[in-house]
Write an enzyme that holds these catalytic residues in place. Structure first.
Site, PDB file in Angstrom:
ATOM      1  CE  LYS A 150      17.780  16.919   8.691  1.00 33.75           C
ATOM      2  NZ  LYS A 150      18.117  15.893   9.667  1.00 33.75           N
ATOM      3  CG  ASN A 193     -13.297   8.904   4.607  1.00 34.41           C
ATOM      4  OD1 ASN A 193     -12.729   9.314   5.613  1.00 34.41           O
ATOM      5  ND2 ASN A 193     -13.690   7.646   4.491  1.00 34.41           N
ATOM      6  CG  ASN A 194     -13.704   5.752  -0.051  1.00 33.64           C
ATOM      7  OD1 ASN A 194     -13.965   5.800   1.148  1.00 33.64           O
ATOM      8  ND2 ASN A 194     -14.396   5.012  -0.893  1.00 33.64           N
ATOM      9  CE1 TYR A 195      -5.519  10.646  -3.825  1.00 31.58           C
ATOM     10  CE2 TYR A 195      -5.531  12.150  -1.955  1.00 31.58           C
ATOM     11  CZ  TYR A 195      -4.900  11.625  -3.071  1.00 31.58           C
ATOM     12  OH  TYR A 195      -3.651  12.067  -3.413  1.00 31.58           O
ATOM     13  CG  MET A 196      -7.508  11.875   2.899  1.00 29.45           C
ATOM     14  SD  MET A 196      -5.810  12.469   3.134  1.00 29.45           S
ATOM     15  CE  MET A 196      -5.607  12.233   4.901  1.00 29.45           C
ATOM     16  CD  GLN A 245     -18.347  -7.555   0.824  1.00 28.28           C
ATOM     17  OE1 GLN A 245     -17.840  -7.106  -0.200  1.00 28.28           O
ATOM     18  NE2 GLN A 245     -17.624  -8.053   1.805  1.00 28.28           N
ATOM     19  CE  LYS A 270     -17.264   5.486   0.503  1.00 30.05           C
ATOM     20  NZ  LYS A 270     -18.428   4.721   0.051  1.00 30.05           N
TER      21      LYS A 270
END
Length: 298
Positions: free
Chosen positions: A240, A174-177, A11, A171
């Site tokens: 809180k 960035n992908n984790y975030m 893709q 990378k």
């Protein structure tokens, strides 16, 4: 124009290879899917029956594959790239794989006298089609300079990430975030709906705050990354407010697993005596939990 072997026409790989052809590069292509190969042949590429055949005479070899095991097989396996690779050629792996696999692949290529760098990509398949990918170049200064004209045929922004293997590391972060925030955003959106709140109103509010802009570019640079933990918004108050949101969600039967996990991080910071520090001090607490040295002394 460069002579390029492109291996992996999925893709993302297929439109990336197409853009190389559009820029006048000479391409030899290989993929296990013959239809994918034919689509590139119809655009001017030369078909190859194996990675080794694709690599003959190539100045650059680009791999864009689903996992690290496949990259290793393509490089070192039977009829693999290394069988015909020139010592002057540069291998560019653009796959998203485990960073330790990247390190091992680069080291193994170097041990055989070959040159390899990692350039994973950011953005989507639409950007692959339009040639507007973000290119995260992990290589030596010489490798990055040499590869840039080829890479920029596939993207419109290149970041030199600081050395071999660093591209896949940034990378990964960035992908984790992005992936985790996608799930957290879904929790927030469903809570909006359960409360009868207009999502458009919530979006307008969040787009001007750290909720929408992110802490990397808002709270952290102004506080913890400057060594300042004086509270603009105390951890106790953040805890809180998070507790109230989770209590409301519980009463409305809205699952909030990420929010609940986040509360435990704030609990940990409070237990460590950070309750009256700025909420950006969470960064310091997580550093300590990971066995790293705190950057800011309490």
């Amino acid at each position: 124009m460069a002579v390029i072997a492109f291996i992996g026409l999925g893709q993302m790989g297929s439109p990336m290879a197409s853009n190389l052809l559009k820029q006048g590069h000479q391409l030899s292509v290989f993929d296990v899917n013959p239809d994918a190969v034919q689509r590139l042949v119809d655009k001017g590429a030369q078909p190859a029956s194996s990675p080794a055949q694709a690599t003959i005479g190539a100045e650059f070899v680009i791999t864009m594959l689903p996992n690290g095991d496949l990259v290793r097989s393509v490089l070192f396996g039977e009829q693999g790239v290394c069988e015909t690779l020139s010592r002057e050629a540069l291998v560019i792996d653009m796959s998203t794989i485990h960073p330790l696999q990247t390190d091992n692949l680069i080291a193994d290529m170097q041990s055989k006298g070959f040159s390899m760098m990692d350039v994973p990509i950011g953005r989507t398949s639409d950007n692959a089609i339009t040639g507007t990918l973000l290119l995260l170049a992990g290589g030596t200064a010489e490798q990055v300079e040499r590869a840039t004209p080829v890479l920029m045929a596939m993207g419109n922004e290149l970041v030199n990430t600081g050395g071999p293997g660093m591209g896949i590391r940034v990378k990964l972060i960035n992908n984790y975030m992005s992936i985790a925030l996608n799930a957290l955003s879904a929790e927030a959106a469903v809570l909006c709906e359960a409360l009868g709140l207009s999502f458009d109103v919530a979006l307008k509010v969040m787009s001007g705050t750290a909720a929408g802009k992110g802490h990397f570019t808002t709270t952290w640079p102004n506080k913890v990354m400057k060594g300042d933990l004086s509270p603009a918004f105390m951890i106790d108050l953040a805890h809180k407010d998070l507790g109230i949101a989770l209590d409301v969600a519980n009463q409305l039967h809205v699952p909030m697993p990420l929010g609940a996990a986040s509360r435990e991080v704030y609990n940990l910071a409070r237990a460590a005596g950070r309750g009256r520090e700025d909420w950006s001090a969470i960064l310091e607490q997580v550093r300590i939990s990971a066995g790293l040295t705190a950057n800011v002394k309490k």
